[in-house]
Each structure stands twice: as structure tokens, then as C-alpha cells.
Design a protein around this motif. Sequence first.
Motif, PDB file in Angstrom:
ATOM      1  N   THR A 107       0.839  -1.204   0.000  1.00  0.00           N
ATOM      2  CA  THR A 107       0.000   0.000   0.000  1.00  0.00           C
ATOM      3  C   THR A 107       0.868   1.246   0.000  1.00  0.00           C
ATOM      4  OG1 THR A 107      -1.853  -1.077   1.124  1.00  0.00           O
ATOM      5  CG2 THR A 107      -1.710   1.317   1.312  1.00  0.00           C
ATOM      6  N   GLU A 108       1.862   1.257   0.866  1.00  0.00           N
ATOM      7  CA  GLU A 108       2.756   2.415   0.950  1.00  0.00           C
ATOM      8  C   GLU A 108       3.546   2.595  -0.339  1.00  0.00           C
ATOM      9  OE1 GLU A 108       4.599   5.784   2.159  1.00  0.00           O
ATOM     10  OE2 GLU A 108       2.895   4.789   3.138  1.00  0.00           O
ATOM     11  N   ALA A 109       3.994   1.499  -0.939  1.00  0.00           N
ATOM     12  CA  ALA A 109       4.711   1.606  -2.219  1.00  0.00           C
ATOM     13  C   ALA A 109       3.824   2.225  -3.291  1.00  0.00           C
ATOM     14  CB  ALA A 109       5.188   0.224  -2.656  1.00  0.00           C
ATOM     15  N   ALA A 110       2.556   1.822  -3.310  1.00  0.00           N
ATOM     16  CA  ALA A 110       1.614   2.377  -4.292  1.00  0.00           C
ATOM     17  C   ALA A 110       1.333   3.850  -4.032  1.00  0.00           C
ATOM     18  CB  ALA A 110       0.317   1.583  -4.285  1.00  0.00           C
ATOM     19  N   LEU A 111       1.404   4.268  -2.786  1.00  0.00           N
ATOM     20  CA  LEU A 111       1.231   5.684  -2.461  1.00  0.00           C
ATOM     21  C   LEU A 111       2.470   6.484  -2.857  1.00  0.00           C
ATOM     22  CD1 LEU A 111      -0.507   5.580   1.048  1.00  0.00           C
ATOM     23  CD2 LEU A 111      -1.553   5.977  -1.186  1.00  0.00           C
ATOM     24  N   GLN A 112       3.649   5.897  -2.667  1.00  0.00           N
ATOM     25  CA  GLN A 112       4.889   6.581  -3.017  1.00  0.00           C
ATOM     26  C   GLN A 112       5.054   6.717  -4.533  1.00  0.00           C
ATOM     27  OE1 GLN A 112       8.142   4.479  -1.150  1.00  0.00           O
ATOM     28  NE2 GLN A 112       7.449   4.937   0.934  1.00  0.00           N
ATOM     29  N   HIS A 113       4.542   5.715  -5.284  1.00  0.00           N
ATOM     30  CA  HIS A 113       4.716   5.702  -6.747  1.00  0.00           C
ATOM     31  C   HIS A 113       3.395   5.320  -7.424  1.00  0.00           C
ATOM     32  CE1 HIS A 113       9.119   5.960  -6.381  1.00  0.00           C
ATOM     33  NE2 HIS A 113       8.991   5.125  -5.368  1.00  0.00           N
ATOM     34  N   PRO A 114       2.415   6.207  -7.376  1.00  0.00           N
ATOM     35  CA  PRO A 114       1.092   5.859  -7.930  1.00  0.00           C
ATOM     36  C   PRO A 114       1.102   5.591  -9.421  1.00  0.00           C
ATOM     37  CG  PRO A 114       1.220   8.202  -7.384  1.00  0.00           C
ATOM     38  CD  PRO A 114       2.433   7.562  -6.805  1.00  0.00           C
TER      39      PRO A 114
END
Length: 256
Positions: A107-114
Motif C-alpha cells: 500500500t505504501e509503495a503504491a502511495l509513493q509511486h502511484p
Amino acid sequence: MRWRTVSAFKHAGRTMLVKRLGADEGPHFVLVHGIGVASAYYRRLARALAPHGAVHAVELPGHGGAPKPAEPMSIEDYAGVVSAYVIQQGLVDPILVGQSMGTQVVTEAALQHPNLFRRVVLIGAVVNPRERSALHQGLRLLQDCMFFETPTSNWVVLRDYVRTGVRWYAATLPAMLGYHTEDALRRLTAETLVIRGGRDPISRHDWNLQMRRLIPLARFVEIPRKGHVVMYSAPEAVLAPILELAGLAATDAAAR
């Protein structure tokens, strides 16, 4: 099952192991494990995914066979390492698959690199905001192991717990408990698949329904009579909705 390749990836002074299976063509599936464990409990799902694309099962720094960093890591730190690997490898439009604490990492990775991560799978997501304590999580884990997992799945998980060790588990636990998944999900723009074992006491039904409501683009799948490590106990049931998310129809999947 043997992994096709095992490699070490270093980023910001931390080392993550990556185990590969499947071909280099087709969708890329990046599998991220939970706290204390590693890649072993993903083997059945990895084997099921391998005919349909490239599988990258990571062992986060400090977990399994990956060296322990000098200092404890945050969820943001773990996400940064996973993202750096995807960028370095040039993986196009990969599907992030996380289980337990791994759901926080993806989830955090997707927020950092949408723009990089457009599709995410959350299996047995944590932490239920009503049970945000070490005591609650410990009791739920014990309940899952005693009543809802098979001896084989418990053995696979226990072996990785031993490899990771109590100290690193304890060092990582504050990061997992301190990451407010419910707040992060409100900002998630990726198309998201939420999966839960129907008897999972750690990731409960009402919490998963809350997640589905929080995520703008979400689908919820519940697999009956399975516990927290549902991708090990029912890999084919988990495979089907993941392939659908990947844009592989049943006929396409069968043809591969």
C-alpha cells in the motif's frame, strides 16, 4: 519446488533477497510477505502464478535469509526498498501482492509511486484499528495457528519465524502497529483486490468491509473456511481473482 533464481538487491545500505519463478514475459507479480516470515509460505501461490507471468517473491531486509539492517525499519523504508527493486529491474506495470504486514508495504509503495503501481492485492490485511496492540495481535495469531491453519502451514511459518528471530520480529512490530492502514487506504488510487480467508481472526470480516469502503477502486473476495495464510492453504482460490486483476481471462490463463 525450486526457485529459478535467487539474488540479493541492495538499496540504501539494506539488502533484500528476491526469488524468481516463471518466465520473463507476461505480467510481473511481486510477492511481499508479512512480519517475521519470508518467502516460503508464498511457494504454492508462486507456483500457481508462474505459468502466467514472472514471479518475484521478496524477503524483506532482516527477514528470512536477508541480512538484518543496523537499525529497525519503518513500513515506508520497506516500501522504498521494494519500489527501488521494481524501478531498477524496469518492471512495467507490476502487480503488488502483499500479505499481513506485506499489505502495508505494498500500500505504501503504491502511495509513493502511484504511476508505477496501478494494481495491488491485499491478503489478510492488517492492522484492524480496533485491535492495534501487540497483545491483540499476539492473541489473534495464536488463535489462527491453533484453530484455522493446517500443521503444514504452521510448520512453514514457524521455520521462517525461527530464521528471522525474535529480536527482529520485536524490532519490526512497532512499525506494523504504528502504520495506520485505514488512513493510507483512503489515498490509494490503485485498482485493489482485497482477499480474506473466511476464518481469519487477524484480518476480520468487518475490517475487510471497512477497507473495501475506504479504497476508491476495490473488490473484496472472501475464501470460505480458510485462515490467515489463505494463499498457502488455498492457492488456486487466490489465483483466480489475481489473474482477473491482471487482465487474464480464464481461457487466456488455461492457454498459457
